[in-house]
Design a protein around this motif. Structure first.
Motif, short mmCIF file in Angstrom:
data_model
loop_
_atom_site.label_atom_id
_atom_site.label_comp_id
_atom_site.label_asym_id
_atom_site.label_seq_id
_atom_site.Cartn_x
_atom_site.Cartn_y
_atom_site.Cartn_z
N PRO A 1 1.87 -9.89 0.75
CA PRO A 1 2.17 -8.88 1.78
C PRO A 1 2.72 -7.59 1.20
CG PRO A 1 3.84 -10.61 1.78
CD PRO A 1 2.76 -11.08 0.86
N VAL A 2 2.29 -6.49 1.80
CA VAL A 2 2.77 -5.15 1.46
C VAL A 2 3.21 -4.49 2.76
CG1 VAL A 2 2.13 -2.87 0.61
CG2 VAL A 2 1.27 -4.92 -0.55
N THR A 3 4.41 -3.95 2.76
CA THR A 3 4.94 -3.29 3.95
C THR A 3 4.74 -1.78 3.84
OG1 THR A 3 6.59 -5.02 4.27
CG2 THR A 3 6.97 -2.92 5.39
N VAL A 4 4.03 -1.24 4.80
CA VAL A 4 3.79 0.21 4.85
C VAL A 4 4.72 0.80 5.90
CG1 VAL A 4 2.11 2.01 5.34
CG2 VAL A 4 1.39 -0.08 4.16
N ASP B 1 6.19 -3.81 -1.91
CA ASP B 1 5.77 -5.21 -1.98
C ASP B 1 6.97 -6.14 -1.83
OD1 ASP B 1 7.12 -5.29 -4.41
OD2 ASP B 1 5.30 -5.40 -5.64
N ALA B 2 6.71 -7.43 -1.90
CA ALA B 2 7.76 -8.43 -1.64
C ALA B 2 8.86 -8.39 -2.71
CB ALA B 2 7.14 -9.82 -1.57
N ARG B 3 8.58 -7.87 -3.88
CA ARG B 3 9.58 -7.78 -4.94
C ARG B 3 10.35 -6.45 -4.92
NH1 ARG B 3 7.02 -9.16 -10.53
NH2 ARG B 3 5.37 -7.76 -9.82
N GLY B 4 10.08 -5.64 -3.90
CA GLY B 4 10.81 -4.40 -3.75
C GLY B 4 10.24 -3.22 -4.50
N ARG B 5 9.10 -3.38 -5.13
CA ARG B 5 8.48 -2.25 -5.81
C ARG B 5 7.84 -1.35 -4.77
NH1 ARG B 5 4.70 -4.79 -10.37
NH2 ARG B 5 3.89 -5.79 -8.48
N ARG B 6 8.00 -0.04 -4.98
CA ARG B 6 7.63 0.92 -3.94
C ARG B 6 6.74 2.02 -4.51
NH1 ARG B 6 9.42 5.85 -2.40
NH2 ARG B 6 9.42 6.39 -0.16
#
Length: 487
Positions: free
Chosen positions: A413-416, A393-398
């Motif tokens: 937003p979530v980056t996959v 996510d935008a806060r860097g949680r993975r």
């Protein structure tokens, strides 16, 4: 369980035992032969009681049956065999002493040794039961002959089985490759345990599970074959008339009975039996087209499901589609992880095609089973293929495969990110969600921005080109999902 019991087979009393030369004495052998006919529609299991007197060193059984020609589209005769000792035939199988299905025409049991598929141990007096399993019966019936031989004499010394250790050296917390569905000569396989262990090492596997059909005789057959580089887990392929399931990683020696159908309402009890033995319940090849292989028990109590069995076939396609529907319906709290196994029996079937790659704390039975149960795993056609899938996510949680990414805002937003190594050059990567495929590209690196409101989960597939018309091709690799949820 539908069953039929035949008239008992009786042997001479202790005073009347014949010697090898035909006279009376304490040593020697006796044989009794029974012949009969089973009609179409006979019970699932036919029991032949055998009255075993004292002083028996070994019991040996051989059998045969006819295979008449049948019209096209009609099933011919197939007759399985096994045996229960004087402790009886009642579920859950306390008297079980072995099963070879239709793979062997004869077997023997004594204290010192037993035919693969059967359990060595004393031949105690009482009523034993040869069990016949008429898998399919031709319209004209099935003629059979069973011969039982008792060999008299002092019993030998029983041998204590040597079970595999629960831990191998491993690499600490890492990805480990395994094949959880394998057969040897202890059921209907052609390979010895030594040949399977060698094939597993050649395939780059870190762990395997011994899963013989309806027997535990393979649990003690791996002495000297495990090592720092290979963890061997015990299990069983429970082969019922309404589908097969794998009991994976059970306590060594744990037998799980198979003599029931869905209509008998016995399955839940055997699920509990597997779980009490610290094992996993994994329905196997649930859409296999063969008689008795389709899964009919539902998925309550299951810990995972085998969606890819051996080289990719249309029934695997159906299994993956059904599993995906279950993902959407069950949600992140109750989903079933997918596994893939070779189900290899003989050459040229490839051990490790496919394999399940788990992210485990170490290479041990508890850690591997925990990773399988949690779905921290992906499936691959060989050790040449590596897959990494994550959501950030935008806060860097993975979150990685099998995990859940919790976001405060479902529209955030979530980056996959998907990375694939070792796939064929013409393979395509697909990002699948509860809505279906939403992103695809060459099987190398793929990045996609989504939200928790758009995608309940994201999972990856890597496939070869399809036959045209937009149909997907054979699977190269696939992952369990990464879940996206809003707090």
């Amino acid at each position: 369980m539908s069953a039929l019991t035949l008239a008992p087979v009786e042997f001479a009393s202790a005073a009347g035992r014949p010697t090898e030369e035909g006279g009376n004495g304490v040593d020697g052998k006796e044989t009794r032969t029974v012949r009969g006919t089973l009609s179409a529609g006979v019970a699932d299991y036919v029991y032949l009681p055998v009255d075993v007197p004292r002083g028996v060193r070994e019991i040996a059984v051989s059998y045969s049956y006819d295979r008449p020609a049948v019209p096209d589209g009609t099933r011919g005769n197939a007759l399985d065999i096994g045996i229960f000792d004087e402790r009886g035939t009642d579920l859950p199988g306390r008297g079980f002493r072995g099963w070879s299905g239709g793979f062997r025409s004869e077997f023997a049991i004594s204290a010192e040794r037993a035919t693969p598929g059967y359990l060595a141990g004393p031949v105690r007096p009482g009523t034993w039961h040869v069990v016949l399993g008429p898998y399919t019966v031709a319209p004209q019936g099935l003629d059979y002959e069973v011969s039982v031989t008792l060999r008299y004499g002092a019993p030998g010394e029983a041998v204590r089985p040597s079970y595999p250790p629960e831990r191998a050296k491993g690499r600490g917390r890492a990805w480990y490759r395994g094949d959880g569905h394998l057969h040897t000569v202890h059921s209907d396989g052609r390979r010895t345990p030594a040949e399977v262990a060698a094939a597993a090492r050649a395939a780059g596997l870190d762990f395997i599970v011994t899963t013989e059909h309806n027997t535990t005789s393979g649990h003690g057959a791996w002495a000297g074959l495990w090592g720092d580089d290979l963890l061997i887990l015990c299990g069983e392929e429970v082969t019922t008339r309404n589908g097969h399931y794998l009991a994976v990683g059970t306590d060594p020696g744990t037998f799980v009975d198979w003599r029931y159908r869905a209509r008998d309402h016995a399955h839940d009890g055997f699920v509990r039996r597997v779980h009490r033995a610290d094992g996993l319940v994994v329905p196997a090849h649930p859409h296999c087209p063969f008689v008795g292989c389709q899964w009919r028990f539902g998925f309550e109590g299951a810990d995972a499901v085998e969606v890819w069995n051996g080289p990719w076939t249309p029934d695997d396609e159906v299994s993956v589609a059904d599993w995906d529907l279950e993902l959407a319906a069950r949600g992140h709290r109750n989903w079933l992880p997918a596994v893939g196994n070779s189900d290899a029996h003989r050459e040229p079937q490839v051990v490790g095609l496919p394999q399940t790659v788990v992210h485990a704390d170490d290479l041990s039975r508890p850690a591997v089973l925990a990773a399988l149960r949690a779905g921290r795993s992906y499936l691959a056609e060989s050790a040449a293929v590596t897959v990494r899938l994550s959501a950030t996510d935008a806060r860097g949680r993975r979150a990685g495969i099998g995990d859940r990414l919790r976001v405060r805002d479902p529209e955030a937003p979530v980056t996959v990110r998907l990375d694939v190594e070792g796939a064929p050059g013409d393979a395509t990567a697909r990002l699948m969600t509860d809505q279906g495929e939403l992103r695809s590209g060459p099987a190398a690196a793929l990045e996609w921005t989504t939200t928790a409101s758009l995608a309940t989960y994201v999972r990856a597939e890597v496939r070869r080109p399809g036959p045209g018309g937009g149909l997907p091709g054979p699977m190269v690799a696939m992952t369990n999902p990464v879940w996206l949820t809003a707090d």
